[in-house]
Write an enzyme that holds these catalytic residues in place. Sequence first.
Site: not given
Length: 470
Positions: A239-243
């Site tokens: 997801s976005k939180r992984h970059g």
Amino acid sequence: MTVKTRFAPSPTGFLHVGGARTALYSWLYARHQQGEFVLRIEDTDVERSTQEAIDAILEGMNWLGLSWDEGPYYQTKRFDRYNALIDQLLAEGKAYKCYCSRERLDALREQQMADGEKPRYDGACRHGDHDHPADAPSVIRFRNPTDGAVVFDDHVRGRIEIANDQLDDLIIRRTDGAPTYNFCVVVDDWDMEITHVVRGEDHINNTPRQINIYQALGAPVPEFAHVSMILGDDGAKLSKRHGAVSVMQYRDDGYLPQALLNYLVRLGWSNGDQEIFSLEEMIELFSLDAISKSASAFNTDKLLWLNQHYIKSLPADEVAGHLQWHIQDQGIDASKGPALAEVVTLYAERCNTLKELAAQSRYLFEDFAEFEAGAAKKHLRPVAAEPLALVRAKLAELADWQAPSIHEQINAAAAELELGMGKVGMPLRVAVTGIGQSPAIDGVIALLSKEQVLARIDMALAFIAERAQG
């Protein structure tokens, strides 16, 4: 039979990494089989689909080099075709009108969940024993078989069997007259003669329903390959939180498309222990049956390693074509400096990304007004004035402005003053680049004009003189 695959994204957002891998696998299989690859935009969700998202998908596909042989097709331009077939199914008794209200369906769902049952439509309108005005709001449902089972051999999952009594009668046309995703997909794959469907494992539940629709229409059923999801480094769904998740974000961050393709192909597919694949090798070796069932974990460090490999190993002109975007993005005027291919050759060993490369080479294209404070304090000291002045004099006389000749003059200055190379080279590096780190200084100087180099050394000598007085 000509093998034909397709990539069919919904234009509700950017082209994400999982979608790009699906597109790559579909594209590779078509190319491996000397078949055809179709791009289809599944925009039946009119409220959420945007032109911006369509443009982002096309940009991502083009950047990756995944060219399509047909398309892009748009489902919203094919509504007449879908509705004609829905009407045909109605006439054949393979579909029916459903008048159940949203309130009834919500209540049914809640009761089923409370009873521990799988939520599903109960077929209340299936037998047509109701009395409604012709213009009463209704949807069209597909009359799913109640006996037997759907069985198919998935290239990734193996044999899958789902009993028909586990499937309900799905809606194929909404109250507003718009056909639904599951129906449109079947018609498209039939009309476009798709032979192999490669898609994410989240579609496995749709496949038995779609197979029943293919059969109701008398259409051939394609082969399927449902690939596993991609996880982040922490084991959670990517997801976005992984970059970066958007493909174009990787472009913006300085990755080469060759590196991302090589990385994506290995996220679920392998050929022995081989890690690095040219596009030609991927096409030659790729097989749907070699895709792993297991979820793949995204590893940014490995992608970075691959990117550095491709920066070093691809032809410098090819890398320079991609570097151009970053040079412009960082507001650097490349017309006032060396050829970008020469810059790539000089910096390839030092930079993991093109973004870094553009930033680190800025001084080759534009002059600077001041020196990096730490580097100047350490290396532009009064003791550096004599070696800098001597190197300047030797470079001023140099006719052959090439790295080997420049190197000889720097060495000659160090020998003449009986100094170690560091005491000559480091002040010269800071003088010419403004910073404390760079590739070999003779190579840097060779990419600048003689006038630029002499002017920068003069600026450094003035800085040292002012520092001595202060």
